[in-house]
Scaffold this motif. Structure first.
Motif, mmCIF file in Angstrom:
data_model
loop_
_atom_site.group_PDB
_atom_site.id
_atom_site.type_symbol
_atom_site.label_atom_id
_atom_site.label_comp_id
_atom_site.label_asym_id
_atom_site.label_seq_id
_atom_site.Cartn_x
_atom_site.Cartn_y
_atom_site.Cartn_z
ATOM 1 N N ARG A 1 3.429 10.359 -7.128
ATOM 2 C CA ARG A 1 4.284 10.698 -8.277
ATOM 3 C C ARG A 1 3.445 10.997 -9.510
ATOM 4 O O ARG A 1 3.733 11.943 -10.255
ATOM 5 N N MET A 2 2.401 10.201 -9.738
ATOM 6 C CA MET A 2 1.535 10.434 -10.901
ATOM 7 C C MET A 2 0.806 11.763 -10.787
ATOM 8 O O MET A 2 0.660 12.485 -11.778
ATOM 9 N N ASP A 3 0.351 12.108 -9.588
ATOM 10 C CA ASP A 3 -0.311 13.405 -9.375
ATOM 11 C C ASP A 3 0.643 14.551 -9.669
ATOM 12 O O ASP A 3 0.253 15.531 -10.320
ATOM 13 N N ALA A 4 1.872 14.438 -9.209
ATOM 14 C CA ALA A 4 2.868 15.474 -9.459
ATOM 15 C C ALA A 4 3.170 15.566 -10.956
ATOM 16 O O ALA A 4 3.298 16.667 -11.505
ATOM 17 N N TYR A 5 3.253 14.434 -11.626
ATOM 18 C CA TYR A 5 3.506 14.405 -13.062
ATOM 19 C C TYR A 5 2.372 15.080 -13.831
ATOM 20 O O TYR A 5 2.610 15.879 -14.734
ATOM 21 N N LYS A 6 1.141 14.777 -13.457
ATOM 22 C CA LYS A 6 -0.030 15.359 -14.142
ATOM 23 C C LYS A 6 -0.110 16.865 -13.967
ATOM 24 O O LYS A 6 -0.561 17.571 -14.862
ATOM 25 N N LYS A 7 0.334 17.366 -12.819
ATOM 26 C CA LYS A 7 0.279 18.805 -12.559
ATOM 27 C C LYS A 7 1.259 19.567 -13.447
ATOM 28 O O LYS A 7 1.072 20.742 -13.730
ATOM 29 N N ALA B 1 0.835 -1.207 0.000
ATOM 30 C CA ALA B 1 0.000 0.000 0.000
ATOM 31 C C ALA B 1 0.866 1.253 0.000
ATOM 32 O O ALA B 1 0.551 2.221 -0.702
ATOM 33 N N ALA B 2 1.947 1.247 0.765
ATOM 34 C CA ALA B 2 2.845 2.409 0.799
ATOM 35 C C ALA B 2 3.436 2.654 -0.585
ATOM 36 O O ALA B 2 3.529 3.798 -1.043
ATOM 37 N N SER B 3 3.810 1.591 -1.263
ATOM 38 C CA SER B 3 4.331 1.708 -2.619
ATOM 39 C C SER B 3 3.277 2.275 -3.563
ATOM 40 O O SER B 3 3.562 3.157 -4.382
ATOM 41 N N SER B 4 2.067 1.794 -3.438
ATOM 42 C CA SER B 4 0.966 2.286 -4.271
ATOM 43 C C SER B 4 0.682 3.765 -4.005
ATOM 44 O O SER B 4 0.453 4.539 -4.938
ATOM 45 N N LEU B 5 0.720 4.152 -2.732
ATOM 46 C CA LEU B 5 0.482 5.556 -2.383
ATOM 47 C C LEU B 5 1.574 6.458 -2.945
ATOM 48 O O LEU B 5 1.286 7.547 -3.456
#
Length: 74
Positions: free
Chosen positions: A66-72, A57-61
């Protein structure tokens, strides 16, 4: 008189006291708990399947962050 169901009752009582293993989705929904369990596992205070679930779960979070930061950035 020996009761034949005595050992069975003891086994059932012991099993009912064992907490259920929390799954990955639980840990993904509770990041604070995830961080504590991962830290406890690293310290050796916690072991078993929950450690693997909390680490997953920690890895998934982290991946989601990272994906949220990339999308921004796009």
């Amino acid at each position: 008189m020996i009761r034949p169901y005595g050992p069975l009752l003891a086994a059932v009582a012991a099993a009912s006291c064992t907490p259920q293993v929390r799954d990955v989705t639980y840990f993904e929904a509770n990041p604070e708990v995830t961080a504590k369990v991962v830290a406890d596992c690293a310290a050796g205070a916690h072991r078993g399947e929950e450690c693997a679930n909390a680490r997953a779960a920690a890895s998934s979070l982290r991946r989601d962050q990272r994906m949220d930061a990339y999308k921004k950035n796009f």
